[in-house]
Write a protein that holds these residues in place. Structure first.
Motif, short mmCIF file in Angstrom:
data_model
loop_
_atom_site.label_atom_id
_atom_site.label_comp_id
_atom_site.label_asym_id
_atom_site.label_seq_id
_atom_site.Cartn_x
_atom_site.Cartn_y
_atom_site.Cartn_z
N GLY A 223 0.79 -1.23 0.00
CA GLY A 223 0.00 0.00 0.00
C GLY A 223 0.82 1.27 0.00
O GLY A 223 0.26 2.37 -0.18
N ALA A 224 2.14 1.16 0.18
CA ALA A 224 2.99 2.36 0.16
C ALA A 224 3.00 2.95 -1.25
O ALA A 224 3.03 2.24 -2.25
N VAL A 225 2.99 4.29 -1.32
CA VAL A 225 2.99 4.98 -2.61
C VAL A 225 4.37 5.58 -2.85
O VAL A 225 4.92 6.29 -1.99
N LEU A 226 4.93 5.30 -4.01
CA LEU A 226 6.29 5.75 -4.31
C LEU A 226 6.35 7.26 -4.55
O LEU A 226 5.51 7.81 -5.28
N LYS A 227 7.34 7.90 -3.96
CA LYS A 227 7.60 9.32 -4.20
C LYS A 227 8.66 9.49 -5.29
O LYS A 227 8.75 10.56 -5.89
N ASN A 228 9.45 8.44 -5.51
CA ASN A 228 10.55 8.51 -6.47
C ASN A 228 10.49 7.33 -7.43
O ASN A 228 9.94 6.27 -7.10
N ASP A 229 11.08 7.50 -8.61
CA ASP A 229 11.26 6.38 -9.51
C ASP A 229 12.30 5.43 -8.92
O ASP A 229 13.31 5.88 -8.34
N ILE A 230 12.07 4.13 -9.07
CA ILE A 230 13.03 3.13 -8.59
C ILE A 230 13.34 2.18 -9.73
O ILE A 230 12.44 1.62 -10.36
N GLU A 231 14.61 1.99 -10.00
CA GLU A 231 15.00 1.07 -11.07
C GLU A 231 14.83 -0.37 -10.62
O GLU A 231 14.92 -0.69 -9.43
N LYS A 232 14.58 -1.24 -11.59
CA LYS A 232 14.48 -2.66 -11.31
C LYS A 232 15.69 -3.15 -10.53
O LYS A 232 16.83 -2.75 -10.81
N SER A 233 15.45 -3.97 -9.51
CA SER A 233 16.46 -4.56 -8.63
C SER A 233 17.01 -3.57 -7.62
O SER A 233 17.92 -3.92 -6.84
N GLY A 234 16.48 -2.34 -7.60
CA GLY A 234 16.95 -1.35 -6.64
C GLY A 234 16.22 -1.47 -5.31
O GLY A 234 15.02 -1.75 -5.27
N PRO A 235 16.93 -1.25 -4.19
CA PRO A 235 16.28 -1.25 -2.87
C PRO A 235 15.44 0.00 -2.68
O PRO A 235 15.77 1.08 -3.20
N ILE A 236 14.34 -0.12 -1.96
CA ILE A 236 13.44 1.00 -1.69
C ILE A 236 13.62 1.43 -0.24
O ILE A 236 13.67 0.60 0.67
N THR A 237 13.76 2.72 -0.01
CA THR A 237 13.97 3.25 1.32
C THR A 237 12.68 3.89 1.85
O THR A 237 11.72 4.12 1.11
N TYR A 238 12.69 4.16 3.15
CA TYR A 238 11.57 4.89 3.75
C TYR A 238 11.35 6.23 3.04
O TYR A 238 10.21 6.68 2.86
N ASN A 239 12.44 6.87 2.64
CA ASN A 239 12.33 8.18 2.00
C ASN A 239 11.76 8.11 0.59
O ASN A 239 11.38 9.13 0.02
N ASP A 240 11.68 6.90 0.03
CA ASP A 240 11.15 6.74 -1.32
C ASP A 240 9.64 6.59 -1.34
O ASP A 240 9.03 6.56 -2.43
N VAL A 241 9.00 6.48 -0.17
CA VAL A 241 7.57 6.16 -0.15
C VAL A 241 6.80 7.03 0.84
O VAL A 241 7.37 7.60 1.78
N ASN A 242 5.52 7.11 0.61
CA ASN A 242 4.58 7.62 1.60
C ASN A 242 3.86 6.42 2.19
O ASN A 242 3.26 5.62 1.47
N LEU A 243 3.94 6.29 3.52
CA LEU A 243 3.28 5.19 4.21
C LEU A 243 2.00 5.69 4.86
O LEU A 243 1.96 6.81 5.38
#
Length: 456
Positions: free
Chosen positions: A416-436
């Motif tokens: 359910g988290a919404v991405l704030k940034n583009d993330i490339e395939k195989s890239g790790p997602i951080t707390y700062n990349d999403v709105n929870l």
């Protein structure tokens, strides 16, 4: 085990039973319901599942006819506030008529089914709740309410445990009940081997499981639909097996209960048979693949569906004894269990929790490993992450210190988290990349858990 078995049999002979509530009627829940209904000394009073039609089909498949159960729908309730463990919860409060129906069903020894999880906490007679949902958010709701309602909790929801297990461990202790993982899952099966060797004062080189599905990080419910159907499994669950997330979660669970760590992000996952384990899972300086010992690992090969532990000792006398017992030349030795019986072993945990007030397996006070969220494909800002075993992400195990220092998002918080940034395939997602979502219960409990760690 024999003492526990005798205790349960004596309990049944006295006409008594452990009263159980069951959440989740997927593959594990269905098997458990069938097993527990035929097991003396245990009785399922109520069960909760999301879909009434699917549940009725399941009950029919188990030869439970309409005269043997009643349905209490969430429509027979109103939403009410409940404050527990410092958290404001919206819970289902059943109408007087629904409560009367529940009481009548209990008197008539009928099974009670509801599409509301709250049914499990509204029946005072229930001693213990089993979580067979596999969903972190549902698991958080079940666990919080079960524990604060003074009911023991046996969970097959490993995804939840690796996210908020230490918090639940502490909460259960505060309320005088047992929180435990279920016997039969691979982490507790592997921990049996760990405890055995640790008790003998020997050193663990590596511990883990065999994987019997192909490993494909790009798997999704569409590509897995036919395979899942052949196996009689949910395509999302099968995807979580094949994309590796389930193995990551299981080995993080083992890590968090023992202190063993992954040797590298995602582990090595070698394709290796039992006869080759000792040659492969040893230090690089000895010709193996490991940078350190005391690690969790999973392997693809004929070990599946079993678990293993590689151990060593510096004691020369013990080495001579191990050689005499035909356990090898050393310096490393192998123990393995060639099976795990999944939810069929859950009654062991039920009985241990009820009679002995013992957990089969719980995490240490702090997480040792984390399962971090990795993009399964190129993701765009504004996209919403779907569930574990879905189309957007998979999980990789990582050392908790590394995860914390990089602010990586735990897979158990990702849905359910919404991405704030583009993330490339195989890239790790951080707390700062999403709105929870601030309404997400598992996120609220995780914040409490993290704050407690910071205050230690």
């Amino acid at each position: 085990m024999s003492d526990l078995n005798q205790k349960l049999k004596s309990f049944a002979e006295e006409g008594k039973s452990i009263k159980i509530g069951l959440a989740g009627l997927g593959q594990m829940g269905r098997g458990l319901l069938s097993q527990l209904r035929g097991l003396g000394g245990m009785e399922v009073l109520a069960l909760a599942g999301r879909n009434i039609a699917n549940t009725e089909r399941t009950l029919k498949s188990l030869n439970i006819n309409q005269n043997d159960y009643i349905i209490v729908q969430s429509e027979d309730s109103t939403k009410g506030q409940r404050k527990t463990a410092g958290i404001d919860l919206l819970v289902d409060i059943f109408t007087d008529q629904a409560i009367n129906n529940i009481r009548a069903a209990l008197n008539d020894r009928m099974l009670i089914y509801s599409d509301s999880l709250s049914i499990l906490f509204n029946i005072e007679e229930i001693d213990l709740i089993i979580d067979a949902t596999g969903n972190p958010e549902a698991g958080a709701y079940i666990a919080l309410n079960a524990i604060t309602s003074k009911k023991h909790l046996v969970t097959l929801n490993v995804e939840m445990d690796v996210t908020i297990g230490p918090f639940l461990r502490d909460l259960a202790k505060e309320h005088g009940v047992i929180y435990t993982l279920s016997a039969g899952d691979e982490p507790p099966a592997a921990k049996e081997l760990y405890d055995f060797i640790d008790m003998l004062g020997m050193d663990v080189v590596a511990a883990g499981k065999g994987k019997n599905n192909p490993l494909d990080r790009e798997a999704n419910p569409d590509t897995m639909a036919e395979y899942a159907s052949e196996k009689g499994s949910n395509p999302y669950m099968m995807t979580s097996f094949v994309d590796g997330t389930k193995s990551m979660v299981e080995m993080a669970c083992l890590s968090n209960a023992t202190g063993l760590k992954p040797d590298c992000r995602g582990m090595h996952a070698p394709t290796v048979n039992v006869s080759e384990l000792l040659d492969v899972l040893k230090l690089k300086s000895e010709g193996g693949i490991l940078d350190k010992t005391g690690v969790v690992e999973f392997v693809v090969g004929d070990l599946a569906p079993g678990v293993f532990l590689i151990y060593t000792t510096k004691n020369r006398v013990l080495r001579d004894e191990l050689k005499y017992l035909l356990l090898g030349e050393g310096p490393n030795y192998l123990l393995y269990r060639p099976y795990h019986l999944t939810s069929m072993e859950t009654p062991i945990s039920i009985a241990r929790a009820y009679f002995y007030k013992e957990a089969t397996m719980i995490p240490l006070s702090d997480l040792v490993s984390e399962v971090i969220t990795i993009a399964k494909k190129d993701l765009k800002a504004g996209e919403r992450i779907d569930r574990i075993g879905g189309y957007t992400v998979y999980g990789l195990i990582e050392d908790r210190n590394i995860s914390e220092n990089n602010d990586y998002l735990p897979i158990g918080l990702s849905e359910g988290a919404v991405l704030k940034n583009d993330i490339e395939k195989s890239g790790p997602i951080t707390y700062n990349d999403v709105n929870l979502s601030g309404d997400c219960l598992v996120f609220k409990l995780r914040k409490i858990q993290d704050s407690r760690k910071d205050n230690r």
